[in-house]
Write an enzyme that holds these catalytic residues in place. Sequence first.
Site, short mmCIF file in Angstrom:
data_model
loop_
_atom_site.label_atom_id
_atom_site.label_comp_id
_atom_site.label_asym_id
_atom_site.label_seq_id
_atom_site.Cartn_x
_atom_site.Cartn_y
_atom_site.Cartn_z
N HIS A 17 5.34 -3.72 -1.77
CA HIS A 17 3.97 -3.27 -2.12
C HIS A 17 4.03 -2.46 -3.40
CE1 HIS A 17 -0.17 -1.63 -0.83
NE2 HIS A 17 0.09 -1.09 -2.02
N HIS A 19 1.92 -1.67 -7.40
CA HIS A 19 0.84 -1.90 -8.37
C HIS A 19 1.47 -1.93 -9.75
CE1 HIS A 19 -2.33 -1.07 -5.38
NE2 HIS A 19 -1.39 -0.31 -4.86
N LEU A 20 1.51 -3.11 -10.35
CA LEU A 20 2.14 -3.22 -11.68
C LEU A 20 1.12 -3.09 -12.81
CD1 LEU A 20 4.74 -6.09 -11.07
CD2 LEU A 20 5.14 -3.61 -11.12
N ARG A 21 -0.18 -3.13 -12.46
CA ARG A 21 -1.26 -3.01 -13.47
C ARG A 21 -1.19 -4.14 -14.49
NH1 ARG A 21 -3.36 0.21 -9.68
NH2 ARG A 21 -2.86 2.42 -9.91
N ASN A 45 -5.28 -5.62 -7.19
CA ASN A 45 -6.50 -4.83 -7.46
C ASN A 45 -6.65 -4.48 -8.94
OD1 ASN A 45 -4.35 -3.00 -7.21
ND2 ASN A 45 -5.68 -1.33 -6.56
N LYS A 103 -4.49 -9.81 0.36
CA LYS A 103 -4.66 -8.38 0.59
C LYS A 103 -6.10 -8.07 0.99
CE LYS A 103 -3.80 -3.98 0.56
NZ LYS A 103 -3.26 -3.06 -0.43
N HIS A 140 -5.00 -2.72 3.79
CA HIS A 140 -5.20 -1.29 3.51
C HIS A 140 -6.00 -0.78 4.71
CE1 HIS A 140 -5.76 2.28 0.83
NE2 HIS A 140 -6.62 2.53 1.79
N HIS A 178 1.50 0.79 3.66
CA HIS A 178 1.65 2.24 3.42
C HIS A 178 1.11 3.08 4.57
CE1 HIS A 178 -2.37 1.42 2.00
NE2 HIS A 178 -2.00 1.01 0.82
N LEU A 227 -3.93 7.31 -1.76
CA LEU A 227 -4.62 6.83 -0.57
C LEU A 227 -3.74 5.81 0.15
CD1 LEU A 227 -8.24 6.57 -1.98
CD2 LEU A 227 -7.46 8.07 -0.13
N ASP A 255 4.27 1.38 -2.88
CA ASP A 255 2.90 1.68 -3.30
C ASP A 255 2.90 2.48 -4.60
OD1 ASP A 255 0.16 1.56 -3.29
OD2 ASP A 255 -0.11 3.28 -1.97
N HIS A 259 -1.26 5.77 -12.92
CA HIS A 259 -2.55 5.96 -13.60
C HIS A 259 -2.27 6.70 -14.90
CE1 HIS A 259 -5.29 4.73 -10.37
NE2 HIS A 259 -4.40 5.24 -9.53
N ALA A 271 -6.58 8.17 -7.29
CA ALA A 271 -5.57 8.15 -6.22
C ALA A 271 -4.40 7.28 -6.65
CB ALA A 271 -6.19 7.59 -4.95
C1 NCD Z 1 -3.70 2.47 -5.30
C2 NCD Z 1 -4.08 2.18 -6.75
O1 NCD Z 1 -4.14 3.12 -7.55
O2 NCD Z 1 -4.29 1.00 -7.09
N1 NCD Z 1 -3.82 3.88 -5.08
C3 NCD Z 1 -3.21 4.59 -4.11
O3 NCD Z 1 -3.51 5.79 -3.99
N2 NCD Z 1 -2.33 4.06 -3.31
C4 NCD Z 1 -4.53 1.66 -4.39
C5 NCD Z 1 -4.04 1.66 -2.96
O4 NCD Z 1 -2.98 1.10 -2.67
O5 NCD Z 1 -4.71 2.24 -2.11
ZN ZN Z 2 -1.26 0.21 -2.88
#
Ligand code: NCD
Ligand code: ZN
Length: 363
Positions: A17, A19-21, A45, A103, A140, A178, A227, A255, A259, A271
């Site tokens: 899990h 987030h590579l953006r 996302n 997802k 989630h 998560h 989150l 996770d 940011h 988050a």
């Molecule tokens: C994640 C995100 O920033 O994309 N943020 C987080 O707090 N984990 C989204 C997510 O997995 O809830």
């Molecule tokens: Zn996540």
Amino acid sequence: MAQVPSSLVLRRPDDWHVHLRDGAMLQAVLPATARTFARAIVMPNLRPPITTVDAALAYRSRILSALPQGQPFEPLMTAYLTDDLDPNELERGFREGVFTAAKLYPANATTNSAAGVSDLARIAAVLERMESIDMPLLIHGEVTDPEVDIFDREAAFIDQHLIPLRRRHPGLRIVLEHITTEQAAVYIRDEHLAGDRRLAATITPHHLHLNRNAMFMGGLRSDFYCLPVVKRECHRQALIAAATSGLPCFFLGTDSAPHPRSGKESACGCAGIFNALHAIESYACVFEQAGALDRLEGFASEHGPRFYGLPLNDDTITLVRKEQSVPSRLDPVETDVSAEDSLEENEWPALFHAGETLPWCVA
Ligand code: NCD
Ligand code: ZN
């Protein structure tokens, strides 16, 4: 307690899990994941979210071209479920090997989830299709009702949505992502002990290290805000017990959610915790403290692929018991970023464990 070894060879782990953006942030953070993990389940996302096979293919190739030269890494793509995603599109992506999973974000539960699912009843046909083709559903797990206390939203989701959903779709393969509570850890464990092999959970390094005090230590600390939000100490202890239990229903998912600084340092901070760079060292600390270093490999490198029905990696990494201090931010110089794609220097994400000394490092 057994003596702590001076080094530890692990089958190379995967991150189930992350987030590579995209764009400059992808360029900045991808090397941190790829240096340790062979594969990763990539969250969809983005803005706009990844809802089609074509979008996933395009995103996958942007990831591959952002890799440092010669760096092996396999992104495993996911589809972002919306109220009106076509089950045929999802099935095609799964059969063509583009989508590894789908997802489920309850609408407005977290970052970039506004286009998520407003009501599970609206995706009944999609869930039925996923059940019939054995496509994993990644959840989630938080209710979105603003009346529900934010610390109770995961437990409420399990009772109000997850248990009924599993009754309606008993064959569906589900990962509760998560997890953050004792309720989640116990529910997953008990289902597993009762013989259920279709339910698992990922656990992040930060939920193993932090309780909710971290967000308020000497002031409001947005770097510890994610989150689902970190919970009380008793929940952290339950997560440590789950992760180090050796049970195959618990596996690694960082996770890692970077940011830009301006997104975290704001009156309404985003988050997400960026932990990719030291993730395996971070998990190793927790397993060592629990006297369970011998179970780290199962959690990090075996349980995940077995759940997903994928081969185990055959190369290894070596963790050395040697202290390293963690800088405050990812160092732009260390990565291979061309000037035009680079993040503004003051926007580089803060690192999880910034300012701390970790007892392990990757050789
Ligand atoms: C994640 C995100 O920033 O994309 N943020 C987080 O707090 N984990 C989204 C997510 O997995 O809830
Ligand atoms: Zn996540």
